[in-house]
Design a protein around this motif. Sequence first.
Motif, mmCIF file in Angstrom:
data_model
loop_
_atom_site.group_PDB
_atom_site.id
_atom_site.type_symbol
_atom_site.label_atom_id
_atom_site.label_comp_id
_atom_site.label_asym_id
_atom_site.label_seq_id
_atom_site.Cartn_x
_atom_site.Cartn_y
_atom_site.Cartn_z
ATOM 1 N N LEU A 8 0.812 -1.212 0.000
ATOM 2 C CA LEU A 8 0.000 0.000 0.000
ATOM 3 C C LEU A 8 0.847 1.264 0.000
ATOM 4 C CD1 LEU A 8 -2.760 -1.168 2.494
ATOM 5 C CD2 LEU A 8 -2.962 -0.956 0.012
ATOM 6 N N GLY A 9 2.165 1.095 -0.103
ATOM 7 C CA GLY A 9 3.048 2.234 -0.284
ATOM 8 C C GLY A 9 3.926 2.595 0.885
ATOM 9 N N ALA A 10 3.758 1.946 2.039
ATOM 10 C CA ALA A 10 4.584 2.278 3.197
ATOM 11 C C ALA A 10 6.025 1.831 2.990
ATOM 12 C CB ALA A 10 4.012 1.630 4.461
ATOM 13 N N GLU A 11 6.943 2.562 3.608
ATOM 14 C CA GLU A 11 8.331 2.108 3.694
ATOM 15 C C GLU A 11 8.415 1.183 4.906
ATOM 16 O OE1 GLU A 11 12.839 3.939 4.275
ATOM 17 O OE2 GLU A 11 11.124 4.859 5.292
ATOM 18 N N VAL A 12 8.713 -0.076 4.665
ATOM 19 C CA VAL A 12 8.759 -1.059 5.753
ATOM 20 C C VAL A 12 10.210 -1.463 5.987
ATOM 21 C CG1 VAL A 12 8.007 -3.322 6.568
ATOM 22 C CG2 VAL A 12 6.446 -1.898 5.211
ATOM 23 N N ILE A 13 10.661 -1.305 7.217
ATOM 24 C CA ILE A 13 12.023 -1.680 7.598
ATOM 25 C C ILE A 13 11.938 -2.881 8.524
ATOM 26 C CG2 ILE A 13 14.143 -0.930 8.726
ATOM 27 C CD1 ILE A 13 13.284 1.972 8.060
ATOM 28 N N LYS A 14 12.416 -4.007 8.049
ATOM 29 C CA LYS A 14 12.359 -5.249 8.825
ATOM 30 C C LYS A 14 13.594 -5.349 9.706
ATOM 31 C CE LYS A 14 11.617 -10.210 8.563
ATOM 32 N NZ LYS A 14 10.391 -10.123 9.373
ATOM 33 N N LYS A 25 10.337 -4.973 1.424
ATOM 34 C CA LYS A 25 10.840 -4.368 2.659
ATOM 35 C C LYS A 25 12.335 -4.102 2.565
ATOM 36 C CE LYS A 25 7.534 -7.226 5.237
ATOM 37 N NZ LYS A 25 7.342 -8.196 6.345
ATOM 38 N N LYS A 26 12.801 -3.139 3.353
ATOM 39 C CA LYS A 26 14.217 -2.977 3.611
ATOM 40 C C LYS A 26 14.562 -3.822 4.831
ATOM 41 C CE LYS A 26 14.174 1.708 1.733
ATOM 42 N NZ LYS A 26 14.313 3.157 2.041
ATOM 43 N N GLY A 27 15.811 -4.272 4.927
ATOM 44 C CA GLY A 27 16.154 -5.159 6.023
ATOM 45 C C GLY A 27 17.386 -4.709 6.779
ATOM 46 N N ILE A 28 17.281 -4.700 8.109
ATOM 47 C CA ILE A 28 18.437 -4.430 8.959
ATOM 48 C C ILE A 28 18.559 -5.561 9.967
ATOM 49 C CG2 ILE A 28 18.295 -1.930 8.677
ATOM 50 C CD1 ILE A 28 17.026 -1.752 11.441
ATOM 51 N N SER A 29 19.786 -5.796 10.414
ATOM 52 C CA SER A 29 20.043 -6.819 11.435
ATOM 53 C C SER A 29 20.890 -6.172 12.514
ATOM 54 C CB SER A 29 20.761 -8.029 10.813
ATOM 55 O OG SER A 29 20.998 -9.020 11.792
ATOM 56 N N VAL A 30 20.325 -6.045 13.694
ATOM 57 C CA VAL A 30 20.980 -5.291 14.758
ATOM 58 C C VAL A 30 20.802 -6.013 16.089
ATOM 59 C CG1 VAL A 30 18.906 -3.865 14.997
ATOM 60 C CG2 VAL A 30 21.068 -3.028 15.918
#
Length: 418
Positions: A33-39, A70-75
Amino acid sequence: MFPMQGKPLEGIRVIDYSHFLAGPYLSRCLAALGAEVIKVERPGSGDAGRDHPYFIEDQSGYFMQQNMGKKGISVNVKDPRGKKFLQELVKTADVFVENYRPGALQRLGLGYEELSDLNPGLVYCSISAYGHTGPDSHRPGFGLIAEAKSGIMSMVGKPGEAPPLLRIALGDLYTGAHGVSAICAALLGRVKSGKGQHIDMALYDTLVSMHEYAVQCYTLSGNKEIPQQTGHDLPSSTLYGVFRAQGGDLVIAAQVDDAWKRFAALISTQTNSPDFATDTRFHSAAGRNENREEILSIVRSWAMNKTVDECLTDLDAIDVPCAKVQNIEEVLNDPQIQARGMILEQDHPILGKVKLANLPFKFSGYSTDIHQPAPLLGQHNQTIARDIGYDEETIQELIQSGVFYADPKVSDLNLDQA
């Protein structure tokens, strides 16, 4: 053709701190639906869904389907620097999605109270088996547990036998879909109030809410009627069920009077039951239910003397709803599914072309197809860190200290700037 518009959730940033299915499915819908999703994933192993089949070249199709776009980060949020990074990211977000057992994120300092202090406009959506209140709120659970508890499982399968597994994650996906609705409503409410809120979604609640018949059947009967297993048809909706023909199975929905009359006339002309269409016992829903076994015997015999295609041709000709019971290969080759764009093709950096199930959204003003594949673990660590103001020296320090983690393929394929 309608002019293309901006997607409704463009400009909304979502932090997806969820794993497996309900939360990832919800945030996948928000991305469409257009959101920027950061996983956000834990270092090393990432989302547990990455370990779920089907696998090809160590990539999980299960994970790819629920985390596309989605964009993905691992922290490492157990490290104070990692926790600080996530808190800074939350300050820039509109929505936070999580599906851990109640209390787990509070212990990490990532509960609603803590994060809403940092960002009062945050819409925080929690998904769990039983919800954050009630005597069972502390218990672990998956969709299977909710299916069993909800009463749905008790109504499927053959009478006298243990109920079968549903083989689709009904509780997870339906809860995720409701979560999308709740989040969109909360975002709209925030426009008026300026404040976010905590949304508490439970798999168990969701499945109980799906009972379109069983709950009111029990309560309105004075707590006497409890729906039971019925096998291949519904005793309260004759004729509505599954029938075996030559070469496969089909479903027939001739429970409405008009459809029944057309269907009965067809059966009368094709079987040795010339009075089937004129039998007044069958002219009402109550009469058909009372004489269900007699009707089923004649219809089963009719179906077994034909191929599935012959049955469907006859039923289509008289406008009686029907369908073949298709396997997944037949579904993917169905011209209707192809025409509706329900199979999505993506370019994956490791696998090349992949095909996955699409979402059912169809809007006149924009496409919700997601062509960006699911991220590799930690693929966007540096991109997101720069976006929220981290300098290069600090980013490299977080990488070298292990606070940030990335799949080695991210560097090998030069994806860390994507």
